[in-house]
Design an enzyme around this catalytic site. Structure first.
Site, PDB file in Angstrom:
ATOM      1  NE  ARG A  51       0.223   1.410   3.420  1.00 21.13           N
ATOM      2  CZ  ARG A  51       1.133   2.309   3.694  1.00 21.13           C
ATOM      3  NH1 ARG A  51       2.428   1.946   3.782  1.00 21.13           N
ATOM      4  NH2 ARG A  51       0.837   3.560   3.873  1.00 21.13           N
ATOM      5  CB  ALA A  53       0.291   6.977  -3.666  1.00 23.60           C
ATOM      6  NE  ARG A  84      -6.285   0.614  -1.308  1.00 26.92           N
ATOM      7  CZ  ARG A  84      -5.675   1.247  -0.299  1.00 26.92           C
ATOM      8  NH1 ARG A  84      -4.369   1.142  -0.154  1.00 26.92           N
ATOM      9  NH2 ARG A  84      -6.376   1.971   0.545  1.00 26.92           N
ATOM     10  CG  ASP A 224      -3.250   7.818  -1.164  1.00 22.79           C
ATOM     11  OD1 ASP A 224      -3.133   8.340  -0.045  1.00 22.79           O
ATOM     12  OD2 ASP A 224      -2.912   6.651  -1.417  1.00 22.79           O
TER      13      ASP A 224
HETATM   14  O1  MRU Z   1      -4.564   3.139   2.581  1.00 25.48           O
HETATM   15  P1  MRU Z   1      -3.083   3.344   2.398  1.00 25.48           P
HETATM   16  O2  MRU Z   1      -2.269   2.778   3.514  1.00 25.48           O
HETATM   17  O3  MRU Z   1      -2.609   2.877   1.044  1.00 25.48           O
HETATM   18  O4  MRU Z   1      -2.914   4.913   2.423  1.00 25.48           O
HETATM   19  C1  MRU Z   1      -1.625   5.440   2.255  1.00 25.48           C
HETATM   20  C2  MRU Z   1      -1.569   6.901   2.389  1.00 25.48           C
HETATM   21  O5  MRU Z   1      -2.568   7.580   2.537  1.00 25.48           O
HETATM   22  C3  MRU Z   1      -0.227   7.526   2.208  1.00 25.48           C
HETATM   23  O6  MRU Z   1      -0.105   8.662   3.016  1.00 25.48           O
HETATM   24  C4  MRU Z   1      -0.074   7.931   0.745  1.00 25.48           C
HETATM   25  O7  MRU Z   1      -0.330   6.838  -0.088  1.00 25.48           O
HETATM   26  C5  MRU Z   1       1.269   8.462   0.463  1.00 25.48           C
HETATM   27  S1  MRU Z   1       2.467   7.184   0.485  1.00 25.48           S
HETATM   28  C6  MRU Z   1       3.989   7.804   0.150  1.00 25.48           C
END
Ligand code: MRU
Length: 330
Positions: A51, A53, A84, A224
């Site tokens: 997970r 981004a 996602r 994201d």
């Molecule tokens: O649901 P997730 O864990 O994938 O959410 C991740 C985030 O919100 C992060 O802050 C975002 O992806 C930035 S990662 C460098």
């Protein structure tokens, strides 16, 4: 960094595999998952085994190699890209590989490896630019996990902290635990502590008090998806943190690579927000916290309006809102 790579590839295009850290087990267990079929890759993305981004962009790119070599065509790539919906990097990584491959798995793997290597360089550049914001003695708050566990490199929001730490600056990080899936507690506090940074875990509801008490000088989060006007989607709770930062006069920065900006979207209201399973609120791990008959609302992300954001820390420098559109067009 003592940890293995968050997302990696082993072997050749014909028989190789995507290797990821199984993040749902952290911090109790550090286990690697080897994935060589498309369905397990999609499942790992949906379960948040991989997970964040930029890591989703790289996993999507390697996943596309797997889909193409299995002859799964556009239908397979679309299923992967939509696993996602909020993190734009996932579709971006899949699309880049699809366009470069022209049906050839070797070319697909070369492009996926290029995306992986770019992410490593981009994270470092974000870290170098953002580190200028962090001085010795500061308190820096972050939400969710935008570190090495969310990228192929050293992270986005955490990269400036790692670089400032490399420079010998002593500062304190507050990590919001980040309900409901606890990426801040399970991942951010874990990776910062592993790397020797001074990290203090707080619940999301404690952020107001630590800001009021003057313990926070700076907030940095990841994103994201960011619209052309700078509105930024990030894990649920980020909007609240930004609002609190504004109320307490604390600068709030978003750190993200260009691949997280969506030039197609004029404003954050157009960003699709993933809603996740009600079970994530009715349980913490395997312990039930609410009855099944209770309705649940579980958006995984919220959108912080550009007006609450002091600057966007990118691989090309720290941008102001009015600079984003031109930078995206370059
Ligand atoms: O649901 P997730 O864990 O994938 O959410 C991740 C985030 O919100 C992060 O802050 C975002 O992806 C930035 S990662 C460098």
């Amino acid at each position: 960094m003592a940890l293995p790579r968050t997302v990696d590839w082993q072997g050749d295009a014909a028989t190789g595999r995507l290797v990821i850290i199984e993040q749902t087990l952290l911090p109790s267990e550090l286990k690697l998952l080897e994935l060589s079929e498309l369905e397990p890759v999609i499942d790992a993305i949906e379960r948040l085994a991989v997970r964040g981004a930029p890591a989703l962009g790289v996993a999507g790119a390697y996943g596309a190699v797997i889909a193409l070599r299995a002859g799964l065509g556009d239908a397979g790539l679309e299923k992967l890209a939509s696993a996602r919906p909020t993190a734009v990097n996932l579709r971006w990584g899949v699309e880049r590989v699809r366009r470069a491959a022209k049906g050839d798995p070797e070319r697909a793997l070369a492009e996926a490896k290029a995306i992986d290597a770019e992410d490593v360089r981009t994270c470092r550049a974000i870290g170098e630019h953002g580190a200028a914001l962090i001085q010795a003695g500061m308190g820096v708050l972050t939400h969710c996990n935008a570190g090495a566990l969310a990228t192929a490199g050293m992270g986005t929001a955490l990269a400036p902290m790692y670089v400032a730490h490399e420079h010998g600056r002593k500062f304190r990080v507050f990590a919001d635990e980040t309900r409901p899936l606890l990426q801040g507690a399970r991942l951010t506090s874990f990776e910062l502590a592993e790397n020797g940074l001074d990290v203090t875990l707080i619940t999301d509801s404690m952020a107001a008090v630590v800001m009021r008490d003057g313990k926070v000088d700076l907030v940095i989060t990841g994103a994201d998806r960011i619209a052309r006007n700078g509105d930024a989607a990030n894990n649920i709770g980020t909007y609240g943190v930004a609002t609190l930062a504004k109320a307490h006069g604390v600068p709030f920065y978003v750190a993200a690579p260009k691949s997280t900006f969506d030039p197609e979207l004029a404003a954050g209201a157009q960003i699709p927000i993933e809603e996740r399973n009600a079970r994530e609120l009715r349980y913490i791990g395997t312990v039930r916290t609410a009855p099944d008959r209770v309705k649940v609302y579980n958006p995984a992300f919220d959108v912080t309006p550009a007006g609450l954001i002091s600057g966007w820390i990118t691989e090309d420098g720290i941008l102001k809102a009015h600079e984003i559109a031109d930078w995206l067009a370059r």
